[in-house]
Design an enzyme around this catalytic site. Structure first.
Site, PDB file in Angstrom:
ATOM      1  N   HIS A 175       0.851  -1.193   0.000  1.00  0.00           N
ATOM      2  CA  HIS A 175       0.000   0.000   0.000  1.00  0.00           C
ATOM      3  C   HIS A 175       0.886   1.241   0.000  1.00  0.00           C
ATOM      4  CE1 HIS A 175       0.919   1.040   4.168  1.00  0.00           C
ATOM      5  NE2 HIS A 175       0.722  -0.234   4.492  1.00  0.00           N
ATOM      6  N   ASP A 194      -4.247 -18.969  12.112  1.00  0.00           N
ATOM      7  CA  ASP A 194      -3.184 -19.634  12.857  1.00  0.00           C
ATOM      8  C   ASP A 194      -3.253 -19.264  14.337  1.00  0.00           C
ATOM      9  OD1 ASP A 194      -0.439 -20.205  13.945  1.00  0.00           O
ATOM     10  OD2 ASP A 194      -0.154 -20.863  11.871  1.00  0.00           O
ATOM     11  N   SER A 203       1.983  -5.229   6.816  1.00  0.00           N
ATOM     12  CA  SER A 203       1.649  -4.947   5.418  1.00  0.00           C
ATOM     13  C   SER A 203       2.809  -5.338   4.507  1.00  0.00           C
ATOM     14  CB  SER A 203       1.349  -3.464   5.234  1.00  0.00           C
ATOM     15  OG  SER A 203       0.235  -3.082   5.995  1.00  0.00           O
TER      16      SER A 203
END
Length: 428
Positions: free
Chosen positions: A237, A364, A379
């Site tokens: 991003h 998980d 990210s």
């Protein structure tokens, strides 16, 4: 009325109806086959069909093979090229499909925690403040029409690259009583204005009444790099300025290794965060050439290893990604890259670049215990499905930190300047 005749007529109608229905089902199946199929060399594309079908290749490019076996048609890409396949049912052509075979392509997935330093194109205005001048409080810059988010690129015709250069011009102009000619970039427009510095009565220095910044720093996660060119992509991003919330227009920048020191766990309404520090040697491992909605991109100066997948792996195009189990690579402690299970909740087979292509969910137990889900700094974590790199983690849902968005890898590759759709000359 002869009921035997009526029963025979009804039986005949039903027989014809069932025959038509039996014929319509495979026709509908063939019509649902996509008009365009894109695949890589060595890759297979399987079409399960309810009835045997025959096929014919129109262009004879030898870029693929097609096998019709009982109720399955398998297309295998053999070399870079394009082909037109005609599907036939009972001798009638019912579907034309354009198939493009791309060159074999692999990248090395990341997962490493990286430190990021961006240098903006000029000096970014992040705020205004009042100067206690001889005639009262004023912000000369704001009075001159300079806005938050503007980038000062020139002063008196000279290119500006850092804050120290601005300070020098301001003091010289104030002492000599001259007006500064300011060149500004505002979004995509270039603007000029004039500013007269004002002497602050408190510290006897000249000021513009502007808060400015020439660089930004943070952490993120490496997504991939291409082993031959060393071109990389990370974050997934855009990096925006923390004050203006606008994307930083990059002049240049660097990435370094970083170490995760602790985790602020995410809870509903409050996304968590990786806390990390830059490596002590501050060794530059790559440059930053681009800051886009799909991440940061540049070229590595050294090879990187994650200790899990250090060999090149294939990628999956957006239409190949499917709902179900997948894995991400990321760091939550120190600099060790670990593998964690996630689920692809939804995915969109995009034809054009878009930043939100997948919805993912962390499943998980170890990662949920450690982070609560997706946290800031995660990210760019690469997403792996069926041994292929399919994308990167990008955003977290504020009200559900276990879930968030992912971007498809083909758009990050495009932003990195890697053309996986290199065209082939059919005449050659």
């Amino acid at each position: 009325m002869n009921w035997d005749v009526i029963r025979k007529v009804i039986g005949g109608i039903l027989l014809v109806s069932f025959s038509v229905i039996g014929f319509l089902k495979p026709v509908q199946q063939y019509l649902s086959i996509p008009h365009n199929i894109t695949m890589f060399e060595g890759q297979e594309y399987t079409l399960p069909l309810s009835k045997p079908v025959s096929t014919e290749m129109a262009n004879k490019t030898n870029s693929m093979t097609v096998h019709n076996n009982d109720h399955v048609t398998t297309i295998k890409g053999t070399k870079h090229g394009q082909e037109e396949i005609i599907f036939e049912l009972a001798g009638f052509p019912i579907k034309k499909v354009n198939v493009e075979v791309l060159k074999d392509f692999k990248v090395i997935p990341g997962g490493q925690s990286i430190g990021v330093k961006l240098n903006s194109l000029g000096v970014l205005v992040v705020g205004h403040h009042l100067v206690e001048g001889e005639h009262g409080k004023i912000s000369p810059g704001e009075t001159a029409g300079i806005k938050v988010g503007d980038i000062i690129t020139e002063i008196n015709g000279k290119k500006i690259e850092n804050m120290s250069e601005v300070a020098s011009f301001v003091q010289d102009a104030g002492t000599s009583g001259k007006v500064l000619q300011i060149g500004i970039q505002r979004n995509q427009k270039k603007i000029s204005t004039e500013v007269s510095p004002v002497k602050d009565q408190k510290d006897e220095t000249y000021k513009l009444g502007l808060y400015i910044r020439d660089s930004a720093a943070g952490i993120g996660t490496m997504t991939f790099y291409e082993p031959k060119t060393k071109k990389y992509g990370a974050l997934g991003h855009v990096i925006s300025d923390m004050d203006t919330k606008k994307p930083i227009i990059v002049k240049d920048g660097q990435i370094v290794r970083s170490t995760v020191t602790s985790i602020e766990k995410g809870i509903n309404g409050n996304p968590g965060e990786k806390l990390a520090k830059f490596s002590t040697d501050r060794e530059i491992i790559g440059n930053i050439q681009r800051n886009s909605p799909f991440g940061i991109f540049g070229t590595l100066e050294t090879t990187l290893k994650n200790g899990i997948l250090d060999k090149p792996i294939p990628i999956a195009l957006s239409h190949e990604v499917k709902k179900g189990k997948a894995k991400i690579l990321t760091v939550v402690d120190g600099d060790e890259v670990e593998e964690y299970e996630i689920e692809i909740v939804s995915t969109i087979p995009q034809k054009f670049p878009a930043v939100k292509g997948m919805v993912i969910k962390i499943t998980d137990p170890k990662l949920l215990e450690k982070t609560g889900g997706i946290v800031q700094g995660m990210s760019g974590s690469p997403i792996i499905q069926d041994g292929k790199l399919i994308g990167a983690v990008t955003h977290v849902f504020v009200n559900d930190p276990t879930s968030g968005y992912g971007v498809h890898i083909e758009w990050m590759l495009n932003e990195a300047g890697i053309d996986i759709y290199e065209k082939v000359d059919q005449a050659g």
